[in-house]
Design an enzyme around this catalytic site. Structure first.
Site, PDB file in Angstrom:
ATOM      1  CE1 TYR A 191      74.160  25.081  47.919  1.00 60.23           C
ATOM      2  CE2 TYR A 191      75.508  23.290  47.073  1.00 60.23           C
ATOM      3  CZ  TYR A 191      75.159  24.625  47.082  1.00 60.23           C
ATOM      4  OH  TYR A 191      75.820  25.510  46.253  1.00 60.23           O
ATOM      5  CG  ASP A 245      77.124  22.462  54.379  1.00 60.17           C
ATOM      6  OD1 ASP A 245      76.152  22.770  53.669  1.00 60.17           O
ATOM      7  OD2 ASP A 245      78.307  22.533  53.988  1.00 60.17           O
ATOM      8  N   GLY A 263      71.463  31.801  46.725  1.00 60.13           N
ATOM      9  CA  GLY A 263      71.528  30.469  47.328  1.00 60.13           C
ATOM     10  C   GLY A 263      72.202  30.513  48.678  1.00 60.13           C
ATOM     11  CB  THR A 307      75.537  25.985  52.410  1.00 65.49           C
ATOM     12  OG1 THR A 307      76.350  27.025  52.964  1.00 65.49           O
ATOM     13  CG2 THR A 307      75.922  25.763  50.963  1.00 65.49           C
TER      14      THR A 307
HETATM   15  P1  NAD Z   1      77.222  34.232  48.215  1.00 67.77           P
HETATM   16  O1  NAD Z   1      76.798  33.902  49.604  1.00 67.77           O
HETATM   17  O2  NAD Z   1      78.389  35.119  48.001  1.00 67.77           O
HETATM   18  O3  NAD Z   1      75.986  34.849  47.411  1.00 67.77           O
HETATM   19  C1  NAD Z   1      74.684  34.378  47.551  1.00 67.77           C
HETATM   20  C2  NAD Z   1      73.758  35.574  47.515  1.00 67.77           C
HETATM   21  O4  NAD Z   1      72.410  35.109  47.616  1.00 67.77           O
HETATM   22  C3  NAD Z   1      73.984  36.543  48.693  1.00 67.77           C
HETATM   23  O5  NAD Z   1      74.073  37.853  48.200  1.00 67.77           O
HETATM   24  C4  NAD Z   1      72.735  36.349  49.537  1.00 67.77           C
HETATM   25  O6  NAD Z   1      72.342  37.503  50.233  1.00 67.77           O
HETATM   26  C5  NAD Z   1      71.709  35.982  48.481  1.00 67.77           C
HETATM   27  N1  NAD Z   1      70.562  35.329  49.065  1.00 67.77           N
HETATM   28  C6  NAD Z   1      70.552  34.323  49.975  1.00 67.77           C
HETATM   29  N2  NAD Z   1      69.296  34.032  50.320  1.00 67.77           N
HETATM   30  C7  NAD Z   1      68.485  34.868  49.633  1.00 67.77           C
HETATM   31  C8  NAD Z   1      67.073  35.055  49.588  1.00 67.77           C
HETATM   32  N3  NAD Z   1      66.244  34.319  50.318  1.00 67.77           N
HETATM   33  N4  NAD Z   1      66.592  36.031  48.773  1.00 67.77           N
HETATM   34  C9  NAD Z   1      67.419  36.788  48.029  1.00 67.77           C
HETATM   35  N5  NAD Z   1      68.750  36.656  48.036  1.00 67.77           N
HETATM   36  C10 NAD Z   1      69.276  35.707  48.836  1.00 67.77           C
HETATM   37  O7  NAD Z   1      77.430  32.832  47.503  1.00 67.77           O
HETATM   38  P2  NAD Z   1      78.055  32.480  46.072  1.00 67.77           P
HETATM   39  O8  NAD Z   1      79.187  31.596  46.320  1.00 67.77           O
HETATM   40  O9  NAD Z   1      78.202  33.688  45.236  1.00 67.77           O
HETATM   41  O10 NAD Z   1      76.863  31.570  45.502  1.00 67.77           O
HETATM   42  C11 NAD Z   1      76.015  31.975  44.443  1.00 67.77           C
HETATM   43  C12 NAD Z   1      75.300  30.747  43.900  1.00 67.77           C
HETATM   44  O11 NAD Z   1      76.255  29.823  43.393  1.00 67.77           O
HETATM   45  C13 NAD Z   1      74.483  29.991  44.956  1.00 67.77           C
HETATM   46  O12 NAD Z   1      73.283  29.524  44.375  1.00 67.77           O
HETATM   47  C14 NAD Z   1      75.384  28.824  45.307  1.00 67.77           C
HETATM   48  O13 NAD Z   1      74.654  27.731  45.800  1.00 67.77           O
HETATM   49  C15 NAD Z   1      76.037  28.549  43.974  1.00 67.77           C
HETATM   50  N6  NAD Z   1      77.304  27.838  44.052  1.00 67.77           N
HETATM   51  C16 NAD Z   1      78.362  28.355  44.708  1.00 67.77           C
HETATM   52  C17 NAD Z   1      79.561  27.644  44.733  1.00 67.77           C
HETATM   53  C18 NAD Z   1      80.784  28.157  45.432  1.00 67.77           C
HETATM   54  O14 NAD Z   1      81.756  27.387  45.505  1.00 67.77           O
HETATM   55  N7  NAD Z   1      80.832  29.384  45.909  1.00 67.77           N
HETATM   56  C19 NAD Z   1      79.640  26.416  44.102  1.00 67.77           C
HETATM   57  C20 NAD Z   1      78.548  25.908  43.445  1.00 67.77           C
HETATM   58  C21 NAD Z   1      77.381  26.638  43.418  1.00 67.77           C
END
Ligand code: NAD
Length: 248
Positions: free
Chosen positions: A154, A95, A91, A93
Site C-alpha cells: 500500500y 496488509d 483503493g 488494502t
Molecule cells: P472504501 O473501501 O470505503 O472505498 C473504496 C471503494 O473502492 C469501494 O467502493 C470499492 O468497491 C472500490 N474499489 C475497490 N477496488 C476496486 C476496483 N478494482 N475497481 C473499482 N472500484 C474498486 O475505502 P475508503 O476509506 O473510502 O477509501 C477511499 C480511498 O481513500 C482509497 O484509495 C484509500 O486507499 C484512500 N484512503 C483511505 C483512508 C482511510 O483512512 N479510510 C486513508 C488514506 C487513504
C-alpha cells in the site's frame, strides 16, 4: 453553461460517497464509478441518494483493468457526456508484514491502487486537454508519505500515486488541466473499521487532533481543487491528517 461532469472512482465507498456529494453540491454532474461485483450496492446507493434529493449517475468498471476502465469511460461519454473531472479514489488494502506477503497481496494492491491511475486517467486526459480544462485528483495516503508497518504494498502504491501526479501535472499544465494528490490520514470508513479496535485506539493516540477524520473533511478539499479558481494549483500534495504527519 452545461454542468461539468465528474467521475469519482470508488464513488460508493466511504470517502468516494462524500466526494460525490461535495461535487454535486458544487454543481457538477457526478458519476460514481463502482466495482462491477457491487452493482446491487451501487443501485441501492443511487436510490438512497435520490430519496435524499440528489441525482447521481453510476458506472461499472474494474479500475485494475485497462480494458474495463476504457469501457467504463466510453460508456460514460456516450451516456452522460465528456468527463471534465476525475477523482481516482478506488483503493484497497491487503496488509501483511513483508515477510508474510504473498505475490497476490502485492499485486492486488499495486494494480488496484496504482495501475488504476494509468488505466482510468488514460481514458479521460486527452478529452480534457483538447477542451482546455480539466481537474484530476488522486487520493493517496499518509502511509504513502511515511510508510507503515504491514503495508509495503500500500505504501509503495500510494507513494507512486504522487509521482504520477507530479509527472502528469507537467505534461498537461499548458492545457488547463491540473493534477493534484490528497493524502488523507486515518478517516472513519469501512477501510479503517477493518483495523482491530486496539490498533485503531493506538493510531488515534498518535494523532494531534486525537480523532479520526471524516470523509467530508477529505471531500471538502477535493471540491476546492476542482473549482475554477484552483487553476494555478497543480502537482501538489495536500495532507488531511489531523497533524499525524507534517511536511512541506
Ligand atoms: P472504501 O473501501 O470505503 O472505498 C473504496 C471503494 O473502492 C469501494 O467502493 C470499492 O468497491 C472500490 N474499489 C475497490 N477496488 C476496486 C476496483 N478494482 N475497481 C473499482 N472500484 C474498486 O475505502 P475508503 O476509506 O473510502 O477509501 C477511499 C480511498 O481513500 C482509497 O484509495 C484509500 O486507499 C484512500 N484512503 C483511505 C483512508 C482511510 O483512512 N479510510 C486513508 C488514506 C487513504
Amino acid at each position: 453553461m452545461a454542468a461539468r461532469i465528474a467521475l469519482v472512482t470508488g464513488g460508493i465507498g466511504g470517502i468516494g460517497s462524500a466526494i460525490c456529494l461535495e461535487l454535486a453540491d458544487r454543481g457538477f454532474k457526478v458519476v460514481a464509478g463502482y466495482y462491477p461485483a457491487e452493482k446491487d450496492l451501487a443501485e441501492a446507493w443511487q436510490k438512497k441518494q435520490a430519496t435524499e434529493g440528489r441525482e447521481f449517475e453510476i458506472a461499472s468498471g474494474d479500475v485494475s483493468s485497462f480494458e474495463d476502465s476504457q469501457k467504463m469511460a466510453q460508456e460514460i461519454v456516450s451516456r452522460v457526456g465528456p468527463i471534465d473531472v476525475l477523482v481516482n479514489c478506488a483503493g484497497i488494502t491487503r496488509d501483511k508484514t513483508f515477510k508474510k506477503m504473498e505475490p497476490e497481496q502485492w499485486r492486488a494492491v499495486i494494480t488496484t491502487n496504482l495501475d488504476s491511475l494509468f488505466n482510468v486517467t488514460r481514458q479521460v486526459v486527452d478529452g480534457m486537454t483538447e477542451r482546455g480544462w480539466g481537474r484530476i485528483v488522486n487520493i493517496s495516503s499518509v502511509n504513502g508519505q511515511r510508510g507503515q508497518f504491514g503495508q509495503t504494498n500500500y505504501s509503495a502504491a500510494k507513494a507512486g500515486a504522487h509521482g504520477f501526479t507530479m509527472a502528469l501535472a507537467q505534461e498537461v499544465a499548458r492545457k488547463g488541466v491540473t493534477v493534484n494528490t490528497i493524502s488523507p490520514g486515518y478517516i472513519a470508513t469501512e477501510m479503517t473499521q477493518a483495523i482491530a479496535e486496539d490498533v485503531r485506539a493506538q493510531i488515534v493516540a498518535q494523532v494531534p487532533m486525537a480523532r479520526m477524520g471524516t470523509p467530508e473533511e477529505v471531500a471538502y478539499l477535493v471540491g476546492i481543487l476542482c473549482d475554477d479558481r484552483a487553476g494555478y494549483i497543480t502537482g501538489a500534495n495536500y495532507e488531511v491528517n489531523g497533524g499525524l504527519f507534517m511536511s512541506f
